[in-house]
Write a protein that holds these residues in place. Structure first.
Motif, mmCIF file in Angstrom:
data_model
loop_
_atom_site.group_PDB
_atom_site.id
_atom_site.type_symbol
_atom_site.label_atom_id
_atom_site.label_comp_id
_atom_site.label_asym_id
_atom_site.label_seq_id
_atom_site.Cartn_x
_atom_site.Cartn_y
_atom_site.Cartn_z
ATOM 1 N N PRO A 23 0.809 -1.218 0.000
ATOM 2 C CA PRO A 23 0.000 0.000 0.000
ATOM 3 C C PRO A 23 0.847 1.276 0.000
ATOM 4 O O PRO A 23 0.480 2.270 -0.608
ATOM 5 C CB PRO A 23 -0.815 -0.115 1.292
ATOM 6 C CG PRO A 23 -0.909 -1.581 1.546
ATOM 7 C CD PRO A 23 0.419 -2.137 1.080
ATOM 8 N N ILE A 34 -4.645 2.399 -1.003
ATOM 9 C CA ILE A 34 -5.583 1.282 -0.906
ATOM 10 C C ILE A 34 -4.990 0.236 0.027
ATOM 11 O O ILE A 34 -3.774 0.116 0.140
ATOM 12 C CB ILE A 34 -5.900 0.643 -2.279
ATOM 13 C CG1 ILE A 34 -4.622 0.133 -2.966
ATOM 14 C CG2 ILE A 34 -6.646 1.606 -3.167
ATOM 15 C CD1 ILE A 34 -4.862 -0.626 -4.247
ATOM 16 N N THR A 35 -5.854 -0.508 0.693
ATOM 17 C CA THR A 35 -5.371 -1.573 1.568
ATOM 18 C C THR A 35 -5.534 -2.943 0.932
ATOM 19 O O THR A 35 -5.002 -3.921 1.448
ATOM 20 C CB THR A 35 -6.117 -1.561 2.917
ATOM 21 O OG1 THR A 35 -7.517 -1.705 2.665
ATOM 22 C CG2 THR A 35 -5.852 -0.280 3.682
ATOM 23 N N ASP A 36 -6.267 -3.006 -0.154
ATOM 24 C CA ASP A 36 -6.465 -4.286 -0.834
ATOM 25 C C ASP A 36 -6.432 -4.035 -2.333
ATOM 26 O O ASP A 36 -7.272 -3.320 -2.866
ATOM 27 C CB ASP A 36 -7.804 -4.901 -0.433
ATOM 28 C CG ASP A 36 -7.921 -6.362 -0.858
ATOM 29 O OD1 ASP A 36 -6.889 -6.973 -1.188
ATOM 30 O OD2 ASP A 36 -9.050 -6.882 -0.863
ATOM 31 N N GLY A 37 -5.444 -4.614 -2.979
ATOM 32 C CA GLY A 37 -5.322 -4.427 -4.415
ATOM 33 C C GLY A 37 -3.873 -4.493 -4.840
ATOM 34 O O GLY A 37 -3.001 -4.929 -4.088
ATOM 35 N N THR A 50 -8.421 -2.242 -7.524
ATOM 36 C CA THR A 50 -8.905 -2.126 -6.159
ATOM 37 C C THR A 50 -10.307 -2.719 -6.048
ATOM 38 O O THR A 50 -10.941 -3.013 -7.055
ATOM 39 C CB THR A 50 -8.880 -0.657 -5.692
ATOM 40 O OG1 THR A 50 -9.180 -0.606 -4.294
ATOM 41 C CG2 THR A 50 -9.848 0.208 -6.475
ATOM 42 N N ASP A 51 -10.756 -2.869 -4.808
ATOM 43 C CA ASP A 51 -12.093 -3.423 -4.594
ATOM 44 C C ASP A 51 -13.133 -2.314 -4.528
ATOM 45 O O ASP A 51 -12.821 -1.132 -4.673
ATOM 46 C CB ASP A 51 -12.121 -4.324 -3.357
ATOM 47 C CG ASP A 51 -11.795 -3.591 -2.075
ATOM 48 O OD1 ASP A 51 -11.913 -2.349 -2.030
ATOM 49 O OD2 ASP A 51 -11.424 -4.260 -1.092
ATOM 50 N N TYR A 54 -13.000 1.268 -2.605
ATOM 51 C CA TYR A 54 -12.160 2.387 -3.022
ATOM 52 C C TYR A 54 -12.384 2.840 -4.466
ATOM 53 O O TYR A 54 -11.826 3.851 -4.876
ATOM 54 C CB TYR A 54 -10.675 2.004 -2.895
ATOM 55 C CG TYR A 54 -10.240 1.636 -1.513
ATOM 56 C CD1 TYR A 54 -10.039 2.611 -0.551
ATOM 57 C CD2 TYR A 54 -10.008 0.307 -1.171
ATOM 58 C CE1 TYR A 54 -9.620 2.284 0.721
ATOM 59 C CE2 TYR A 54 -9.586 -0.032 0.103
ATOM 60 C CZ TYR A 54 -9.395 0.954 1.047
ATOM 61 O OH TYR A 54 -8.979 0.621 2.304
ATOM 62 N N ALA A 58 -10.806 6.202 -5.972
ATOM 63 C CA ALA A 58 -9.563 5.944 -6.718
ATOM 64 C C ALA A 58 -9.662 6.490 -8.131
ATOM 65 O O ALA A 58 -8.711 7.100 -8.639
ATOM 66 C CB ALA A 58 -9.267 4.447 -6.739
ATOM 67 N N VAL A 67 -7.691 2.982 -13.389
ATOM 68 C CA VAL A 67 -8.179 2.286 -12.195
ATOM 69 C C VAL A 67 -9.265 1.303 -12.607
ATOM 70 O O VAL A 67 -10.186 1.656 -13.345
ATOM 71 C CB VAL A 67 -8.728 3.285 -11.157
ATOM 72 C CG1 VAL A 67 -9.288 2.545 -9.947
ATOM 73 C CG2 VAL A 67 -7.639 4.253 -10.728
#
Length: 133
Positions: A23, A34-37, A50-51, A54, A58, A67
């Motif tokens: 991240p 982002i924390t997940d991606g 990203t999910d 976000y 994003a 994105v």
């Protein structure tokens, strides 16, 4: 600006692309946290995945990257693999990924990673004026 610098460095280091999972590195190069991606930066393209938490922010705030959303129908592994089409020399963050994750992603993406964290650290160590404020 940071993605462009990274793309130039990829060419210098004879890498076709780099995959970012950290991240911190994703934020530095895309200006969005982002924390997940993940992100894939090639010499000519830049994409961040990203999910749904976000995606809207994003798309509005990330810089220099396309994105895209990953979800059950659009698996992160498939999106990363597509972004790496034609890339053979692919860098990754050896200090971020565990050995197991490194092997997992190599297998899923059909590439052999080259340790490339030193490239990222080198670029991050050179501060722009806005970073010193």
């Amino acid at each position: 600006m940071n993605v462009s610098k990274l793309q130039k460095k990829l060419a210098e280091k004879e890498l076709d692309a780099i995959v970012l999972f950290s991240p911190v590195n994703i934020r530095y190069f895309t200006k969005f946290y982002i924390t997940d991606g993940a992100a894939v930066i090639t010499r000519t393209d830049a994409r961040m995945f990203t999910d749904s938490r976000y995606i809207e922010a994003a798309r509005a705030q990330a810089e220099e990257v396309e994105v895209a959303l990953f979800d059950r129908e659009h698996r992160l592994s498939a999106l990363l693999k597509d972004a790496l089409t034609g890339c053979t020399a692919v860098g990754a963050e050896e200090g971020t990924l565990s050995h197991g994750d490194w092997q997992f992603w190599e297998e899923k993406l059909g590439v052999m990673f080259t340790p490339a964290e030193s490239i990222l650290k080198e670029l991050r160590s050179i501060k722009e004026p806005y970073e010193l404020e």
